[in-house]
Scaffold this motif. Structure first.
Motif, PDB file in Angstrom:
ATOM      1  N   ARG A 121      44.130  27.253  31.692  1.00  0.00           N
ATOM      2  CA  ARG A 121      42.827  27.729  31.244  1.00  0.00           C
ATOM      3  C   ARG A 121      42.427  29.020  31.954  1.00  0.00           C
ATOM      4  NH1 ARG A 121      39.308  22.593  32.466  1.00  0.00           N
ATOM      5  NH2 ARG A 121      41.011  22.309  33.925  1.00  0.00           N
ATOM      6  N   SER A 122      41.743  29.876  31.225  1.00  0.00           N
ATOM      7  CA  SER A 122      41.238  31.109  31.813  1.00  0.00           C
ATOM      8  C   SER A 122      40.268  30.785  32.948  1.00  0.00           C
ATOM      9  CB  SER A 122      40.513  31.933  30.747  1.00  0.00           C
ATOM     10  OG  SER A 122      39.823  33.019  31.343  1.00  0.00           O
ATOM     11  N   PRO A 123      40.403  31.437  34.101  1.00  0.00           N
ATOM     12  CA  PRO A 123      39.488  31.149  35.212  1.00  0.00           C
ATOM     13  C   PRO A 123      38.088  31.714  35.015  1.00  0.00           C
ATOM     14  CG  PRO A 123      41.021  32.890  35.818  1.00  0.00           C
ATOM     15  CD  PRO A 123      41.475  32.373  34.478  1.00  0.00           C
ATOM     16  N   ASP A 124      37.932  32.670  34.088  1.00  0.00           N
ATOM     17  CA  ASP A 124      36.629  33.330  33.970  1.00  0.00           C
ATOM     18  C   ASP A 124      36.243  33.694  32.537  1.00  0.00           C
ATOM     19  OD1 ASP A 124      38.423  35.367  33.467  1.00  0.00           O
ATOM     20  OD2 ASP A 124      38.081  36.395  35.379  1.00  0.00           O
ATOM     21  N   GLY A 125      36.976  33.193  31.570  1.00  0.00           N
ATOM     22  CA  GLY A 125      36.642  33.480  30.179  1.00  0.00           C
ATOM     23  C   GLY A 125      37.335  34.696  29.597  1.00  0.00           C
ATOM     24  N   ARG A 126      38.044  35.462  30.435  1.00  0.00           N
ATOM     25  CA  ARG A 126      38.796  36.598  29.929  1.00  0.00           C
ATOM     26  C   ARG A 126      40.170  36.132  29.429  1.00  0.00           C
ATOM     27  NH1 ARG A 126      38.470  41.036  34.648  1.00  0.00           N
ATOM     28  NH2 ARG A 126      39.067  39.208  35.891  1.00  0.00           N
ATOM     29  N   LEU A 127      40.870  37.022  28.723  1.00  0.00           N
ATOM     30  CA  LEU A 127      42.187  36.712  28.170  1.00  0.00           C
ATOM     31  C   LEU A 127      43.258  37.249  29.117  1.00  0.00           C
ATOM     32  CD1 LEU A 127      43.625  35.522  25.621  1.00  0.00           C
ATOM     33  CD2 LEU A 127      43.732  37.880  24.776  1.00  0.00           C
ATOM     34  N   TYR A 128      44.185  36.381  29.504  1.00  0.00           N
ATOM     35  CA  TYR A 128      45.206  36.764  30.480  1.00  0.00           C
ATOM     36  C   TYR A 128      46.577  36.935  29.846  1.00  0.00           C
ATOM     37  CZ  TYR A 128      41.904  36.344  34.253  1.00  0.00           C
ATOM     38  OH  TYR A 128      40.832  36.570  35.087  1.00  0.00           O
ATOM     39  N   HIS A 212      45.787  42.136  32.549  1.00  0.00           N
ATOM     40  CA  HIS A 212      47.255  42.169  32.592  1.00  0.00           C
ATOM     41  C   HIS A 212      47.777  41.472  33.855  1.00  0.00           C
ATOM     42  CE1 HIS A 212      51.106  43.503  31.088  1.00  0.00           C
ATOM     43  NE2 HIS A 212      51.409  44.020  32.263  1.00  0.00           N
ATOM     44  N   GLU A 213      47.354  40.242  34.020  1.00  0.00           N
ATOM     45  CA  GLU A 213      47.831  39.375  35.094  1.00  0.00           C
ATOM     46  C   GLU A 213      47.969  37.975  34.527  1.00  0.00           C
ATOM     47  OE1 GLU A 213      46.285  39.758  39.335  1.00  0.00           O
ATOM     48  OE2 GLU A 213      44.624  40.633  38.208  1.00  0.00           O
ATOM     49  N   TYR A 214      48.764  37.146  35.214  1.00  0.00           N
ATOM     50  CA  TYR A 214      48.859  35.749  34.806  1.00  0.00           C
ATOM     51  C   TYR A 214      47.652  34.988  35.345  1.00  0.00           C
ATOM     52  CZ  TYR A 214      53.711  36.721  33.528  1.00  0.00           C
ATOM     53  OH  TYR A 214      54.842  37.233  32.955  1.00  0.00           O
ATOM     54  N   ALA A 215      47.084  34.156  34.511  1.00  0.00           N
ATOM     55  CA  ALA A 215      45.907  33.385  34.915  1.00  0.00           C
ATOM     56  C   ALA A 215      46.195  32.511  36.134  1.00  0.00           C
ATOM     57  CB  ALA A 215      45.428  32.525  33.748  1.00  0.00           C
ATOM     58  N   SER A 216      47.401  31.961  36.209  1.00  0.00           N
ATOM     59  CA  SER A 216      47.748  31.104  37.340  1.00  0.00           C
ATOM     60  C   SER A 216      47.764  31.884  38.653  1.00  0.00           C
ATOM     61  CB  SER A 216      49.102  30.435  37.109  1.00  0.00           C
ATOM     62  OG  SER A 216      50.114  31.414  36.905  1.00  0.00           O
ATOM     63  N   ASP A 217      48.181  33.162  38.597  1.00  0.00           N
ATOM     64  CA  ASP A 217      48.182  33.991  39.805  1.00  0.00           C
ATOM     65  C   ASP A 217      46.760  34.268  40.267  1.00  0.00           C
ATOM     66  OD1 ASP A 217      50.936  34.046  39.695  1.00  0.00           O
ATOM     67  OD2 ASP A 217      51.050  36.068  38.835  1.00  0.00           O
ATOM     68  N   VAL A 218      45.873  34.518  39.312  1.00  0.00           N
ATOM     69  CA  VAL A 218      44.471  34.772  39.652  1.00  0.00           C
ATOM     70  C   VAL A 218      43.850  33.521  40.261  1.00  0.00           C
ATOM     71  CG1 VAL A 218      42.194  35.293  38.703  1.00  0.00           C
ATOM     72  CG2 VAL A 218      44.207  36.561  37.915  1.00  0.00           C
ATOM     73  N   LYS A 219      44.155  32.352  39.706  1.00  0.00           N
ATOM     74  CA  LYS A 219      43.634  31.105  40.257  1.00  0.00           C
ATOM     75  C   LYS A 219      44.163  30.879  41.671  1.00  0.00           C
ATOM     76  CE  LYS A 219      42.811  28.517  35.998  1.00  0.00           C
ATOM     77  NZ  LYS A 219      43.167  27.302  35.215  1.00  0.00           N
ATOM     78  N   LYS A 221      44.987  33.171  43.852  1.00  0.00           N
ATOM     79  CA  LYS A 221      44.271  34.099  44.742  1.00  0.00           C
ATOM     80  C   LYS A 221      42.866  33.570  45.041  1.00  0.00           C
ATOM     81  CE  LYS A 221      46.618  38.217  42.918  1.00  0.00           C
ATOM     82  NZ  LYS A 221      46.434  39.445  42.096  1.00  0.00           N
ATOM     83  N   GLN A 222      42.205  33.041  44.014  1.00  0.00           N
ATOM     84  CA  GLN A 222      40.858  32.513  44.199  1.00  0.00           C
ATOM     85  C   GLN A 222      40.874  31.317  45.157  1.00  0.00           C
ATOM     86  OE1 GLN A 222      39.656  31.696  40.164  1.00  0.00           O
ATOM     87  NE2 GLN A 222      38.900  33.765  39.808  1.00  0.00           N
ATOM     88  N   ALA A 223      41.885  30.475  45.007  1.00  0.00           N
ATOM     89  CA  ALA A 223      41.985  29.289  45.872  1.00  0.00           C
ATOM     90  C   ALA A 223      42.250  29.697  47.318  1.00  0.00           C
ATOM     91  CB  ALA A 223      43.101  28.368  45.377  1.00  0.00           C
ATOM     92  N   ALA A 224      43.095  30.724  47.496  1.00  0.00           N
ATOM     93  CA  ALA A 224      43.416  31.189  48.850  1.00  0.00           C
ATOM     94  C   ALA A 224      42.216  31.823  49.529  1.00  0.00           C
ATOM     95  CB  ALA A 224      44.583  32.187  48.795  1.00  0.00           C
ATOM     96  N   ALA A 225      41.356  32.444  48.721  1.00  0.00           N
ATOM     97  CA  ALA A 225      40.186  33.132  49.290  1.00  0.00           C
ATOM     98  C   ALA A 225      39.030  32.198  49.573  1.00  0.00           C
ATOM     99  CB  ALA A 225      39.717  34.223  48.330  1.00  0.00           C
ATOM    100  N   SER A 226      39.055  30.989  48.992  1.00  0.00           N
ATOM    101  CA  SER A 226      37.926  30.084  49.161  1.00  0.00           C
ATOM    102  C   SER A 226      38.079  29.216  50.410  1.00  0.00           C
ATOM    103  CB  SER A 226      37.815  29.168  47.934  1.00  0.00           C
ATOM    104  OG  SER A 226      38.984  28.407  47.769  1.00  0.00           O
TER     105      SER A 226
END
Length: 226
Positions: A121-128, A212-219, A221-226
């Motif tokens: 699933r998209s982490p923020d509603g954008r298309l990955y 232009h990134e994979y949604a899983s990579d963004v997730k 990064k978000q998990a690592a930053a939290s």
């Protein structure tokens, strides 16, 4: 029979909650295989698309959904089982390929298979960016890819929410994409071309901002930053 019965039982509630409409539904073939490639905003994407398509649609679903707890979770698990959705274990490193191989068999049997090229699933509603698995599936099955844009499902049940709320659902279905002309291309390049073409078509239907990134990579990064 069980598939149709589940639609009859839960369908009125889903229609009341989402008042769904599906422009472009005529692009789904009445017979024969096709891949319904959709953006992925909410777990209810896998409920509303099959609800609106006359033919059964098989989607891959995380194994944990089948053992969900609580009233809503148990209802969701029962619906997945009754509609014969494909259970996958994302913790198994071989699961992705096994899912693709199972999907090819479903398509070779002449059925419809629902697929989320973003992989999660998209982490923020954008298309990955789309994963190249959609390309592998299209090339190995020979089935057309039908782009689909789910709209409103994230508002109904955003990630992390446990109870859906009423929201207008629209499912925009594009014209089938054929990729037979890529058969002779180097496999990796052909798979990537298909994934990019499919995501472009989904984006045109959905109007989402593209990342232009994979949604899983963004997730991750978000998990690592939290």
């Amino acid at each position: 029979m069980q598939y149709q019965l589940s639609r009859v039982v839960i369908g009125p509630l889903l229609h009341a909650y989402g008042r769904p409409r599906a422009p472009g539904l005529e692009n789904v073939p009445a017979t024969g295989p096709a891949i319904l490639a959709s953006n992925h905003l909410s777990i209810v994407d896998s409920v509303y698309l099959p609800l609106m398509v006359a033919r059964p649609v098989v989607f891959p679903a995380k194994a944990e959904y089948f053992s969900a707890k609580g009233p809503v979770g148990r209802l969701w698990a029962a619906y997945l089982r009754s509609t014969k959705q494909l259970e996958i274990n994302r913790h198994d490193t071989r699961s992705a390929q096994a899912t693709l191989e199972a999907a090819v068999e479903i398509l070779r049997a002449g059925d419809l298979f629902g697929f989320y090229p973003e992989g999660t699933r998209s982490p923020d509603g954008r298309l990955y960016r789309g994963r190249s698995g959609i390309g592998w599936l299209a090339l190995n099955s020979g089935a057309p890819v039908i782009p689909v844009a789910m709209c409103g499902t994230r508002k109904m049940l955003p990630p992390g929410a446990s109870v859906p709320r009423p929201a207008r659902i629209e499912i925009r279905i594009g014209k089938p994409l054929e990729f037979g002309h890529l058969t002779g291309e180097p496999p990796a390049r052909a798979r990537r071309t298909i994934a990019d073409d499919v995501m472009r078509a989904i984006g045109e239907l959905s109007g989402q901002e593209y990342v232009h990134e994979y949604a899983s990579d963004v997730k991750a990064k978000q998990a690592a930053a939290s």
